[in-house]
Motif scaffolding. Structure first.
Motif, PDB file in Angstrom:
ATOM      1  N   LEU A 296      -1.370  -1.454  -4.361  1.00 32.67           N
ATOM      2  CA  LEU A 296      -2.555  -0.613  -4.395  1.00 32.67           C
ATOM      3  C   LEU A 296      -2.043   0.822  -4.390  1.00 32.67           C
ATOM      4  CD1 LEU A 296      -5.712  -0.864  -4.254  1.00 32.67           C
ATOM      5  CD2 LEU A 296      -5.483  -0.255  -1.852  1.00 32.67           C
TER       6      LEU A 296
ATOM      7  N   LEU B 105       0.859  -1.176   0.000  1.00 32.42           N
ATOM      8  CA  LEU B 105       0.000   0.000   0.000  1.00 32.42           C
ATOM      9  C   LEU B 105       0.897   1.229   0.000  1.00 32.42           C
ATOM     10  CD1 LEU B 105      -2.524  -1.108   2.780  1.00 32.42           C
ATOM     11  CD2 LEU B 105      -2.586  -1.607   0.338  1.00 32.42           C
TER      12      LEU B 105
ATOM     13  N   ASP C 199      -8.039  -3.321  -6.355  1.00 32.67           N
ATOM     14  CA  ASP C 199      -8.648  -3.827  -5.127  1.00 32.67           C
ATOM     15  C   ASP C 199      -7.728  -4.855  -4.505  1.00 32.67           C
ATOM     16  OD1 ASP C 199     -10.588  -6.084  -3.796  1.00 32.67           O
ATOM     17  OD2 ASP C 199     -11.426  -4.061  -3.589  1.00 32.67           O
ATOM     18  N   PRO C 200      -7.626  -4.896  -3.173  1.00 34.78           N
ATOM     19  CA  PRO C 200      -6.748  -5.885  -2.536  1.00 34.78           C
ATOM     20  C   PRO C 200      -7.072  -7.322  -2.907  1.00 34.78           C
ATOM     21  CG  PRO C 200      -7.433  -4.233  -0.939  1.00 34.78           C
ATOM     22  CD  PRO C 200      -8.238  -3.984  -2.180  1.00 34.78           C
TER      23      PRO C 200
END
Length: 337
Positions: free
Chosen positions: A78, A40, A64-65
């Motif tokens: 992300l 992230l 999206d994760p």
């Protein structure tokens, strides 16, 4: 609990060694194939780090994760687009990178609370940089407690042979003494007990260090241990917890290292950090206990003095990633963290 948990890994302060240790640690996690790590942060920072320290690896941006999946030679990111590498002053305290680190932790916490990721693994942030950006938290632990709305949360440092949970951490020593209350010590004992059970130890043995030298020697060197710490230990024992204390801290750490205790409760930052970083600097893991989410972290800081030089050791980050995976998967630890 899931067999292949999604692990959200934050870069920490991009001016420090966080991006380097993150990309260096990912191949080991990806090779195991038992989790879905996703970074992230700003994809530009990750690409730059991978190009310098992970030859031949590519960066894939996902929306999206849930799209993350372990693939040899590829890092899933992300992209938060919150840190232009051209504006990063490597090795310097700067509000710009402090803000980026803060924003990333906030986003990661939101996703963990929403169930979009199964655990957070945090890279090191710089407290002064975060403060310069206007966020007056004592570090990850206080920030995460605030974001999760949690009253009792604790920092735990763990390694294969030694573990310590802290009654307080980033406080002036005078304030740390005042934080040692019967209620807070009792809560720390319970948090230690619950966490060790989560690791597969059915009846953990908990040693509680005294605040004062020699645990106060029955009031000779301060009354806090007799008036606050001992009653908390007695409360926990009545509730069925295997606990002893207050113990002289200097002897307790040697005893814990030899296997007498599964975990120690320590009263303030240096009482736990000094022995833990001496004995387990490379394989130690920082865990925030008491949150409604799973969070692990490296045990070291941003190391501005070596940032950008390619000499940072990723062992701590590797351990933090694996610990988060074990907790998220519900996998018992044979020897603890």
């Amino acid at each position: 609990m899931t067999a292949s948990p999604i692990l959200g890994i934050t870069l920490g302060d991009p001016a420090g060694i966080g991006p380097e240790v993150t990309v260096k640690a990912l191949p080991a996690a990806i090779a195991r194939g038992d989790s879905r790590p996703i970074v992230l942060g700003d994809a530009r920072v990750v690409r730059e780090a991978a190009a310098r320290w992970l030859d031949g690896w590519s960066v894939r941006v996902v929306a999206d994760p849930g799209e993350a999946g372990p693939a040899e030679g590829r890092i899933d990111v992300l992209d938060l687009r919150n840190c232009d590498p051209a504006r990063v002053a490597v090795g310097a305290v700067d509000a710009y990178t402090g803000q980026a680190a803060y924003d990333t932790v906030v986003r990661a916490t939101e996703m963990a609370l929403a169930g979009r990721i199964d655990a957070i693994v945090t890279g090191p942030l710089n407290k002064e940089a975060m403060h310069r950006a206007g966020h007056k938290f004592d570090g990850h632990t206080g920030l995460l407690g605030h974001l999760c709305g949690t009253k009792h949360y604790f920092m735990l440092l763990g390694s294969p042979r030694l573990r310590a949970i802290h009654v307080s951490t980033h406080l002036a020593l005078r304030e740390a003494v005042e934080r040692v209350t019967r209620e807070r010590v009792r809560a720390a004992i319970q948090a230690a007990h619950d966490h060790m059970r989560q690791l597969g130890i059915a009846a953990p043995r908990i040693g509680v260090c005294g605040l004062n030298p020699h645990a106060g020697e029955h009031g000779l060197f301060g009354v806090e241990d007799e008036e606050r710490v001992r009653p908390a230990c007695e409360d926990a024992a009545r509730a069925g917890v295997r606990v002893d204390g207050p113990l002289p801290a200097d002897a307790a750490f040697r005893q814990a290292y030899a296997g007498q205790w599964d975990i120690l409760v320590v009263m303030y930052h240096d009482q736990g950090h000094v022995p833990m970083k001496l004995i387990a600097f490379e394989d130690g893991v920082n865990v925030t206990v008491g949150l409604p989410i799973i969070r692990t972290s490296v045990e070291h800081g941003t190391a501005f003095d070596i940032a950008g030089q390619g000499v940072a050791n990723p062992a701590n980050m590797e351990a933090a990633i694996d610990y988060a995976r074990r907790l998220a998967a519900g996998e018992p630890g044979r020897d603890g963290p």
